[in-house]
Each structure stands twice: as C-alpha cells, then as structure tokens.
Design a protein around this motif. Structure first.
Motif, short mmCIF file in Angstrom:
data_model
loop_
_atom_site.label_atom_id
_atom_site.label_comp_id
_atom_site.label_asym_id
_atom_site.label_seq_id
_atom_site.Cartn_x
_atom_site.Cartn_y
_atom_site.Cartn_z
N GLY A 203 6.90 -4.31 -4.61
CA GLY A 203 5.66 -5.00 -4.31
C GLY A 203 4.48 -4.04 -4.33
O GLY A 203 4.64 -2.84 -4.09
N LYS A 204 3.30 -4.55 -4.61
CA LYS A 204 2.15 -3.67 -4.87
C LYS A 204 1.64 -2.97 -3.62
O LYS A 204 1.09 -1.87 -3.70
CB LYS A 204 1.03 -4.47 -5.52
N THR A 205 1.74 -3.59 -2.44
CA THR A 205 1.21 -2.95 -1.24
C THR A 205 2.12 -3.21 -0.05
O THR A 205 2.97 -4.10 -0.07
CB THR A 205 -0.21 -3.46 -0.86
N THR A 206 1.92 -2.39 0.97
CA THR A 206 2.56 -2.63 2.27
C THR A 206 1.55 -2.26 3.33
O THR A 206 0.59 -1.54 3.06
CB THR A 206 3.86 -1.80 2.42
N ARG A 207 1.72 -2.79 4.56
CA ARG A 207 0.69 -2.63 5.59
C ARG A 207 1.26 -2.00 6.85
O ARG A 207 2.37 -2.31 7.27
CB ARG A 207 0.08 -3.98 5.95
N PHE A 208 0.45 -1.13 7.46
CA PHE A 208 0.70 -0.58 8.79
C PHE A 208 -0.52 -0.95 9.64
O PHE A 208 -1.65 -0.78 9.19
CB PHE A 208 0.80 0.95 8.76
N TYR A 209 -0.31 -1.39 10.88
CA TYR A 209 -1.46 -1.75 11.70
C TYR A 209 -1.10 -1.76 13.18
O TYR A 209 0.04 -1.54 13.56
CB TYR A 209 -2.06 -3.10 11.27
N ASP A 210 -2.14 -1.95 14.04
CA ASP A 210 -2.01 -1.99 15.49
C ASP A 210 -1.43 -0.70 16.05
O ASP A 210 -0.43 -0.69 16.76
CB ASP A 210 -1.13 -3.18 15.94
N PHE A 211 -2.11 0.42 15.78
CA PHE A 211 -1.62 1.71 16.24
C PHE A 211 -2.02 1.98 17.69
O PHE A 211 -3.10 1.61 18.13
CB PHE A 211 -2.20 2.83 15.36
N SER A 212 -1.16 2.62 18.43
CA SER A 212 -1.48 3.07 19.79
C SER A 212 -0.62 4.27 20.13
O SER A 212 0.44 4.51 19.54
CB SER A 212 -1.23 1.94 20.80
N ILE A 213 -1.09 5.05 21.10
CA ILE A 213 -0.36 6.21 21.61
C ILE A 213 -0.32 6.10 23.13
O ILE A 213 -1.35 5.88 23.77
CB ILE A 213 -1.02 7.54 21.19
N THR A 214 0.86 6.24 23.71
CA THR A 214 1.05 6.11 25.15
C THR A 214 1.78 7.33 25.68
O THR A 214 2.73 7.83 25.06
CB THR A 214 1.87 4.85 25.48
N THR B 17 3.44 0.42 16.52
CA THR B 17 3.12 0.33 15.24
C THR B 17 3.51 -0.94 14.61
O THR B 17 4.68 -1.08 14.38
CB THR B 17 3.47 1.45 14.43
N HIS B 18 3.26 -1.99 14.22
CA HIS B 18 3.69 -3.10 13.41
C HIS B 18 3.95 -2.54 12.01
O HIS B 18 3.14 -1.81 11.49
CB HIS B 18 2.60 -4.17 13.31
N THR B 19 5.04 -2.99 11.41
CA THR B 19 5.29 -2.64 10.02
C THR B 19 5.80 -3.87 9.31
O THR B 19 6.51 -4.66 9.89
CB THR B 19 6.34 -1.51 9.95
N THR B 20 5.43 -4.01 8.06
CA THR B 20 5.98 -5.11 7.27
C THR B 20 6.25 -4.62 5.87
O THR B 20 5.55 -3.76 5.35
CB THR B 20 5.00 -6.30 7.22
N THR B 21 7.30 -5.16 5.28
CA THR B 21 7.59 -4.83 3.90
C THR B 21 7.26 -6.01 2.99
O THR B 21 7.69 -6.06 1.86
CB THR B 21 9.07 -4.45 3.74
N THR B 22 6.49 -6.99 3.50
CA THR B 22 6.05 -8.09 2.65
C THR B 22 4.89 -7.64 1.79
O THR B 22 4.20 -6.67 2.10
CB THR B 22 5.61 -9.29 3.50
N THR B 23 4.64 -8.34 0.71
CA THR B 23 3.59 -7.94 -0.20
C THR B 23 2.36 -8.79 -0.01
O THR B 23 2.41 -9.90 0.50
CB THR B 23 4.06 -8.08 -1.66
N THR B 24 1.21 -8.25 -0.41
CA THR B 24 -0.02 -9.03 -0.45
C THR B 24 -0.55 -8.96 -1.87
O THR B 24 -0.57 -7.90 -2.50
CB THR B 24 -1.08 -8.46 0.51
N SER B 25 -0.95 -10.10 -2.41
CA SER B 25 -1.38 -10.14 -3.80
C SER B 25 -2.74 -9.48 -3.95
O SER B 25 -3.58 -9.52 -3.05
CB SER B 25 -1.46 -11.60 -4.27
N THR B 26 -2.99 -8.84 -5.08
CA THR B 26 -4.27 -8.22 -5.35
C THR B 26 -4.46 -8.14 -6.85
O THR B 26 -3.51 -7.99 -7.61
CB THR B 26 -4.35 -6.80 -4.74
N THR B 27 -5.71 -8.24 -7.28
CA THR B 27 -6.02 -8.11 -8.70
C THR B 27 -6.72 -6.79 -8.97
O THR B 27 -7.14 -6.52 -10.08
CB THR B 27 -6.95 -9.26 -9.13
N THR B 28 -6.84 -5.94 -7.92
CA THR B 28 -7.50 -4.65 -8.09
C THR B 28 -6.65 -3.74 -8.95
O THR B 28 -5.47 -3.54 -8.69
CB THR B 28 -7.72 -3.98 -6.72
N THR B 29 -7.22 -3.16 -9.98
CA THR B 29 -6.49 -2.25 -10.85
C THR B 29 -7.11 -0.87 -10.84
O THR B 29 -6.50 0.07 -11.33
CB THR B 29 -6.48 -2.79 -12.28
#
Length: 595
Positions: free
Chosen positions: A189-200, A529-541
C-alpha cells in the motif's frame, strides 16, 4: 495494505551523536550500516499486517535480540510470543485491518540500567492485549548510555523480496508468508500512518528477576503493615497504588467496596507487595479511577505458556481463614453485577458467573488450586486439605509437609509460589502446574502438583483455553468463615488439618509480594502510539523538497505538556538537491503522520 514483503518501522538510533554525514549524506546510522555508519539501534516496531518484531541492537550487533511474532526459514524460526490467529487480518486480539495502539516501555533496574523493552499492543473493541518483552540482552549497558544521551526516533516504510526474516513461515510453519516476491504478493500500500503520540514517566525503577527472588525484602510480618480494628475501618475511596510485576511493569490495583456504606476494606499496596486486610478484595487493572468501576479498566492477563511467580506470608492465617489469588474473566463481563464492580466468578458471588482459576485458596494448614468453568462451582482441585464425613479434598501431600513447622513448607515463614500454564502442541491450555518452594537449612524444598486436561482430565479445559487467551484478571482477596471445612476440614479419611474453624483468630492482613511473569522456555513443555497498516488513497506523485512539518507529542506526568517535534525526510542526495525527490511524508493538521 502493508502485506508480505512490506515493513512499517519506528525505531530509535543515535543520529544526534553521529558526526559523519554517512553515505546517505543525512547522518543516518544504524546497527546494520545501511548508510555506512553504525550506531546503537532500538527497533520498537518492524511490522506488517502479518508480523511484528521489536528488537534491541548494540552498534555492532546486526541480528540483535528480538521478540514479537513472525519470520523464519527452513532451519530457524523468528519470535513466537503470540500466534497468527491473535495478530493479523481478522486477528482475535489485534486485527491489523484496523488501527491499534502501541505502548513501548523502558524500565530500569535498581542501578538505573535498562532492564528490558516492554511492548503492549491493544485495540479498541478487543479484550486481549498482546504483550511481549526483550530482557536479559547482553548489550543493555551500551543501550542505557545511548538512551541517556538521547536517541532519534525514525519512521520508515519499505519493501523487499527478502523479508522472510520478518514474516516468513519459519521451520515450524507457524509464520504467515510463504513468499515476499512482488510478483507473488503484489505491491505494498502507498502509505501508512502513525499518530496520537505521548510520553509518560514509568516512575520507580524495575526490579530484575534476581532481585525479586533474592534481594527485595519480604514485608513478611503483620507488624510491618498498618493495623485496622474492625470498628475503625474507614471509607477507602482512593486508589491504593501500583504494583510492580516484573515482566509486565506497573499494574494498578482497584479495591472492591467503594459503593458500600463503609467504602470497602483497606488494601495496602506498595511497589513490591499487596496486603489486603480481612474482608478485602482487589483487582489488577490497567488504570484505577477513584470511586469508579468499569470492566474495560481491568487487566486482561494471558498466561498461556507463562509462569506467574510471587511470594506469600500465611503466618497467622489459621483454620477458617482464606488468603486467595484467582483469575476471572472480569474484563469481558459487561454486567456490573450485584457488587456494582463487574466482579464475576464460578460461584456467582456477585450474581454473575464466569470462568475462574484459583491459583491459591489457602491458609497455614491447607492449600487449594482449582480450575472452574463458568458454571462449575466445585471444579477440579489440587493441593492439600478439606472435606467432611462424606468426601475429602485434594491430598497431593501430607499435613506434615505443609503446616506451621512443616518439614517442607513451614507456613510460619514466607514461601514462593510458581503457577505455570502449560500448553499443548496447538497452544491450547493443557495443565496448571503449581510449585511451592521454601529455602531450608539443608536447601530449598518444593511441593508440586499438576491439574488439567488429558485422559480423565478436566472437561472445562477448552473453555479455560478461550478465557486465558482472551486474558483473565488477577484478583487478590482475604476472607474468613466458620464454614471453611471444604478448604481445611479433616475429610472422610481424617487426614485433613482442621477439626474446627476459628475465623475470629485470623490475623488482620496477609501479604502477597515479589510478583513476576515469565515465558516458559522449555520447548518440550510448550508443544505446541496508534498504528495502522491500512492504506489511504492518494493521487500525489511528486514530493517537493521541503520540510514536511511537525507532529505533536503529549508529554504526560507532573508537568504535562504538548511538544512539537519536526520531521525530516530521508533520501540519498536530498541535502545536495538531487533531481530525485524523496518519498512523500505528510504531516496532517491533527498531528497524525503518514509516511
């Protein structure tokens, strides 16, 4: 979309300290000299939809020491801390078709040296977090210095036809991917996302397994604990504290009884021990919210293939007293129960039934460990003690071996408990093995027994397999009754210890201490950390040669605050204005990162 042959990674390297530009001209370094420069590396995540690796590397250790699941070849296997049924597309614990949460902890030992890297994966709507840890690594001293100096987090997303070290089936055939060739599995897949970072901040240093068994002082006697007379029990409407469980980290304790007129019975908690007072009960939990109960807060501990260890002091816990440590399916119980705290067990004490494994129901004269399916009040027990004129309890040893002044376990003194959850070749629960050990003048003495499945074994083993796999909540309690003959009575053979009960003489509190959870390493025993291996569509080249932006990291603790962290994309030649554009790294306004 990150399937076989794909690698979604988040790791730490000592780039800030590297003064050589490297072959990539961006000062990148790692333990595999990818850009010609080596440095310490901590892989928190190398993963795809089917596999997960977390690995510690010193600067010169290419292979490192890893954990997680997946990978292998004809003569070797990658880590197998969980199964493809638990982690993968449609997984029972982590469905990689959707986002999930990642927590990576770096506990220290008493000397401030890195003890381990602990990784927990959780997913909303799923009740079985996956936990693993890398401990005992020879390079922990070097990694301690690297962490103290500060390491740079690096995100990457790449593919290779040679990724079977991460996701291959392995010699045991339990991995997922037979091939990583793009012709066989298609493109990533073209992209993957990391988000909702925190340090405790983790808080107090961890204790090593050696320190737990030998160095940590056992708060063994009642006089070390605050005493409460029955008429002085006050409302205890606050969280009692956290317990350090070596191998898991800090675990919150939630006491029962907040919604009662007295507010519950006091449960003393320090980092190394839990001490319920008479009538007290407490639940292991991910978090404690003072005065509030919620089933989703309770800890879901999967002990399949693992050993739970602790110490206990039963001095003064006589006939008619019961100091207990049990596992129940509380986190999965969505009904608040008659106790309004979601408690359930096989005897429906609070009106709700669920699977129950009593690791310990004991006093200084008797010991029971019992398996219960949700509707089996009696269950299958092992140990010693109990019974009336028509029946008798278990007789795995005699009273001479286990009693005050006993020849093997002198219950006037603390002793150690090890409860091992052995599995079959398919990873299903097979047997509970319990070992009680005490150091004597002539050396350690151990009482041991097993209860479980097999020919003539317990019929409820399949149900308990499902309960353990989903994760069960440890419960510690201390109570008394004039009707405790089932535990400590003489029985029909007259060999049990107690002719009569004396619940009024039970001491005020009992101590459980020095907890740890460890994986059973003997392959003969564990057959099986949330992680996902799902893809998001994009037309950016095209990706312009610009800094992509900043991601917000929430720093949690006494001085909680958000911190904006800049992201720098890597590319051979980008610093030299190469005509080849770097791979796209998007920073979203919400603070999420796609790479």
């Amino acid at each position: 979309g990150a399937h076989c042959g794909c690698n979604v990674a988040l790791y730490l390297v000592s780039m800030h300290q590297n003064s050589h530009p490297s072959e990539c001209n961006d000062y990148y370094c790692d333990a595999n000299n990818v850009c010609g420069e080596s440095c310490a590396e901590i892989d928190m995540q190398e993963a795809n939809e089917h596999s997960w690796h977390s690995t510690l590397h010193t600067a010169t250790d290419n292979g490192g020491k890893g954990t997680g699941f997946g990978g292998g070849g004809p003569s070797w296997n990658g880590p197998r801390d969980w199964t493809s049924e638990q982690f993968g597309l449609g997984g029972s614990c982590i469905d990689t078709g959707g986002p999930f949460q990642v927590a990576v902890s770096f506990p220290l030992d008493a000397e401030g040296i890195l003890d381990s890297m602990q990784v927990t994966l959780t997913q909303e709507g799923r009740t079985c977090p996956l936990f693993t840890q890398v401990s005992g690594y020879k390079g922990n001293g070097e990694l301690t210095k690297a962490l103290q100096a500060g390491m740079t987090p690096v995100f990457s997303y790449w593919r290779s036809d040679d990724m079977l070290w991460l996701d291959g089936k392995g010699d045991d055939g339990k991995g997922f991917c037979e091939s990583d060739l793009e012709d066989d599995v298609g493109s990533c897949g073209k992209t993957t996302r990391f988000y909702d970072f925190s340090i405790t901040d983790l808080g107090a240093p961890a204790m090593s397994s050696t320190e737990i068994s030998a160095s940590v002082p056992m708060p063994a006697k009642e006089e070390t604990l605050p005493k409460l007379k029955p008429d002085e029990i006050e409302k205890v409407l606050e969280c009692p504290g956290n317990l350090r469980v070596n191998g898991l980290g800090d675990i919150a304790l939630v006491p029962a009884g907040w919604n009662t007129p007295t507010g519950g019975v006091r449960v003393n908690v320090q980092s190394s021990y839990v001490a319920p007072h008479m009538g007290g009960r407490a639940y292991f939990a991910y978090r404690c919210s003072s005065g509030h109960y919620w089933h989703g807060d309770y800890y879901a501990m999967n002990l399949l293939g693992k050993t739970l260890r602790y110490s206990v002091d039963l001095s003064g816990v006589g006939c008619g007293c019961n100091a207990a440590l049990s596992l129940v399916s509380m986190r999965q119980n969505t009904k608040s129960s008659e106790c309004s705290d979601y408690y359930c067990d096989a005897n429906s004490v609070c009106g709700e039934a669920c699977a129950e494994i009593d690791i310990q129901e004991a006093n200084q004269n008797a010991w029971h460990s019992t398996l219960h399916s949700a509707e089996d009040h009696v269950g299958l027990a092992g140990g010693f003690g109990g019974g009336d004129r028509q029946n008798q309890g278990p007789r795995h040893w005699s009273w001479e071996k286990y009693r005050p002044g006993g020849t093997c376990i002198d219950t006037f003194q603390p002793f150690q408990v090890a409860a091992s959850f052995l599995v079959d070749s398919l990873g299903n629960f097979a047997t509970l093995e319990v070992n009680l050990t005490q150091k004597r003048v002539v050396g350690p003495c151990t009482l041991s027994f097993r209860i479980g499945g097999g020919v003539g074994g317990y019929a409820g083993v399949p149900e308990l397999t499902s309960a353990l796999r989903a994760g069960m909540t440890p419960v510690i309690s201390y109570w008394s009754s004039p009707d405790m003959q089932w535990l400590d009575g003489p029985g029909s053979d007259g060999l049990g210890p107690c002719i009569a009960e004396s619940p009024e003489q039970c001491k005020d509190a009992v101590v459980f201490a020095n907890f740890s959870v460890e994986t059973i390493l003997n392959p003969v025993i564990i057959v099986t950390t949330h992680t996902t291996t799902t893809t998001t569509s994009t037309t950016t080249t095209e990706a312009p040669k610009r800094c992509p932006g900043q991601v917000t990291v929430e720093i949690r603790g006494p001085r909680s605050r958000p911190v904006a962290v800049s992201l720098i994309p890597a590319d051979r030649g980008w610093p030299l204005n190469s005509s080849r554009d770097p791979a796209l790294v998007d920073i979203e306004p919400s603070g999420g990162q796609s790479s």
